[in-house]
Design an enzyme around this catalytic site. Structure first.
Site, PDB file in Angstrom:
ATOM      1  N   LYS A   1       0.850  -1.201   0.000  1.00  0.00           N
ATOM      2  CA  LYS A   1       0.000   0.000   0.000  1.00  0.00           C
ATOM      3  C   LYS A   1       0.879   1.241   0.000  1.00  0.00           C
ATOM      4  CE  LYS A   1      -3.999   1.916   2.525  1.00  0.00           C
ATOM      5  NZ  LYS A   1      -4.891   1.756   3.712  1.00  0.00           N
TER       6      LYS A   1
ATOM      7  N   SER B   1      -9.792   1.639   2.684  1.00  0.00           N
ATOM      8  CA  SER B   1      -8.939   2.403   1.810  1.00  0.00           C
ATOM      9  C   SER B   1      -7.840   1.565   1.120  1.00  0.00           C
ATOM     10  CB  SER B   1      -8.267   3.523   2.613  1.00  0.00           C
ATOM     11  OG  SER B   1      -7.429   2.999   3.610  1.00  0.00           O
TER      12      SER B   1
ATOM     13  N   SER C   1      -9.921  -0.711   6.925  1.00  0.00           N
ATOM     14  CA  SER C   1      -9.330  -0.584   5.586  1.00  0.00           C
ATOM     15  C   SER C   1      -8.572  -1.790   5.056  1.00  0.00           C
ATOM     16  CB  SER C   1      -8.409   0.630   5.538  1.00  0.00           C
ATOM     17  OG  SER C   1      -9.175   1.792   5.373  1.00  0.00           O
TER      18      SER C   1
HETATM   19  N1  GLN Z   1     -13.315   4.033   6.176  1.00  0.00           N
HETATM   20  C1  GLN Z   1     -12.687   4.420   7.401  1.00  0.00           C
HETATM   21  C2  GLN Z   1     -12.228   5.854   7.307  1.00  0.00           C
HETATM   22  O1  GLN Z   1     -12.451   6.441   6.321  1.00  0.00           O
HETATM   23  C3  GLN Z   1     -11.546   3.503   7.720  1.00  0.00           C
HETATM   24  C4  GLN Z   1     -10.347   3.811   6.901  1.00  0.00           C
HETATM   25  C5  GLN Z   1      -9.119   3.060   7.329  1.00  0.00           C
HETATM   26  O2  GLN Z   1      -9.194   2.064   8.037  1.00  0.00           O
HETATM   27  N2  GLN Z   1      -7.975   3.602   6.948  1.00  0.00           N
HETATM   28  O3  GLN Z   1     -11.662   6.390   8.205  1.00  0.00           O
END
Ligand code: GLN
Length: 460
Positions: free
Chosen positions: A57, A132, A156
């Site tokens: 990532k 994400s 995410s």
């Molecule tokens: N969807 C959640 C957010 O927008 C989790 C994102 C994540 O785990 N980085 O914060």
């Protein structure tokens, strides 16, 4: 198969399909091939991930390769050293394929909020791969890498794994080093693997987990080896009514898959017990205050001077800061910085940030109470199957609500594993979430492996 042949198959897939899928932001073919050839020529003992391809990532540092965390703010930046997790993968013999797309700084649930390009779900190109870590999930699902690293702040790793039919682990808070990882919300962020099978996830996890002197929040708790099981006799699986019968907005077909997963576990000897996690309904509100408050502090470093893009010819120092940030940060990131700054501001801190921290403690207590009655919990990951690109992009709250089941384990710091449990009527993948006691990743992985093989006997 040689490392080179394995890598070439991944690169061929990227060349054929990534123009459309956009799983990767950066692939350095020449460096990857040189690495694979070097491994194939190696005569000394092979590491545990010898010759296996891994996608990383883009908020995790690989020395000398561009790293943007999905943000135009960091365009052109290349870190001087590897993140600890990357150094451990390399020491174990892995071949890094490239850096994967993500929602900007990890803020999103669909990878449509990348500052560069949205990623598409390889299983249905009209749909999102989740987020994400959507680029990591798409890369593995499309056969562009054997496994991938993601990061998980509120879901995410788990949700994109579920959306792309993969397994994915968010380890216990503190289990995996974050040295060299771009911070989003430091009391929540964890690095973890995504792969086709739970057993492959376990292989990567065993390499990256463990104390790192470079990350003071990493802990020194011994790693238990996983005892793979054929049956689950003696194991108690908790089912929270807030995750199933009393769950808000849970799609009927998702619910049916989770119920079938529970039936499969019972058929393999587990005992199902009902539990309650009464503060679940407050988890989204608490998470979006804690995460944005921490993000507002973490992202203050991107000021155009110390870090990040600088606007051209600013008339004043103030204009340098504000224009650099307004130009280079996406709308959702700006919205969250505003929300987080507000939640922390004098006069409002007690009502918002402090209150969210109190709710967070209640959520952690819900889990502690549940552990008196069960060994692991099973429930949904996303309330719905992967949605169409564009469907939720205009409504931030609708997108936040998709995290209803993943943010509570993050707030409590406990480990959670996404396991694929079949498809819905439209053939879209559905994942189940196994939630475990702190540092009991080995139990989660063993149960997840039994569950995955119940649905896909050819797996593992
Ligand atoms: N969807 C959640 C957010 O927008 C989790 C994102 C994540 O785990 N980085 O914060």
């Amino acid at each position: 198969m040689t490392a080179t042949a394995h890598l070439q198959a991944c690169l061929a897939e990227i060349a054929a399909r990534d123009g459309r899928i956009a799983a990767f932001l950066h692939v350095d073919e020449v460096a990857a091939l040189a690495r694979a050839r070097e491994l194939d020529a190696q005569t000394q003992a092979h590491g545990p991930l010898h010759g296996l391809t891994i996608a990383v990532k883009d908020n995790i540092a690989v020395a000398g390769q561009p790293m943007t965390a999905g943000s135009r703010m960091l365009a052109g930046y290349a870190p001087p050293r590897d993140a600890t997790v990357v150094a451990r993968l390399l020491a174990a013999g892995a071949v890094l394929v490239g850096k994967t797309n993500m929602d900007e700084f990890g803020m999103g649930s669909s990878t449509e909020l990348s500052g560069f390009v949205p990623t598409r779900n390889p299983l249905d190109l009209t749909r999102v791969p989740g987020g994400s870590s959507g680029g990591s999930a798409a890369a593995v699902a499309a056969g562009m890498a054997w496994a991938a690293l993601g990061t998980d702040t509120g879901g995410s790793i788990r949700q994109p794994a579920a959306f792309c039919g993969l397994a994915g682990l968010k380890p216990t808070y503190g289990r995996v080093s974050r040295s060299g990882v771009v911070a989003y919300a430091s009391s929540l962020d964890q690095v973890g693997p995504l792969a086709r099978t739970v057993r492959d996830v376990a292989r990567v996890y065993a390499v990256i987990a463990g104390r790192d002197p470079l990350d003071a929040t990493s802990v020194d708790v011994p790693l238990e080896p996983v005892s793979w099981r054929e049956d689950l006799g003696g194991l108690r699986i908790g089912v929270a009514r807030e995750h199933l019968d009393a769950a808000d907005g849970l799609d009927r077909q998702v619910k049916a898959r989770i119920e079938q997963a529970l039936a499969e576990l019972r058929a393999r000897g587990a005992t199902l017990v009902s539990v309650s996690l009464p503060h679940t309904r407050h988890a989204i509100a608490a998470y979006y205050l804690v995460a944005t408050a921490e993000a507002s502090a973490n992202l203050s470093r991107y000021d155009g001077l110390r870090y990040g893009q600088r606007t051209a010819n600013p008339p004043t120092l103030d204009a340098l800061y504000t224009h650099s940030r307004a130009d280079a940060l996406g709308k959702e990131v700006q919205r969250r910085i505003l929300l987080g700054t507000f939640a922390l501001s004098a006069g409002f801190q007690d009502d918002f940030y402090q209150k969210a921290c109190r709710v967070r403690r209640r959520i952690a207590e819900d889990f502690s109470h549940a552990w008196q009655r069960c060994d692991v919990l099973l429930g949904p990951i996303s309330p719905v199957a992967p949605w169409k690109l564009g469907e939720k992009i205009a409504d931030p709250l609708a997108m936040y609500l998709m995290d209803a089941f993943t943010v509570a384990p993050s707030l409590a710091g406990v480990p959670a594993l996404a396991v694929p449990v079949g498809r819905d009527a439209q053939h879209l993948p559905i994942g189940a979430q196994l939630i475990g006691q702190p540092f009991a990743e080995a139990t989660l992985l063993a149960v997840g492996d039994v569950l995955q093989r119940a649905f896909t006997p050819e797996a593992a």
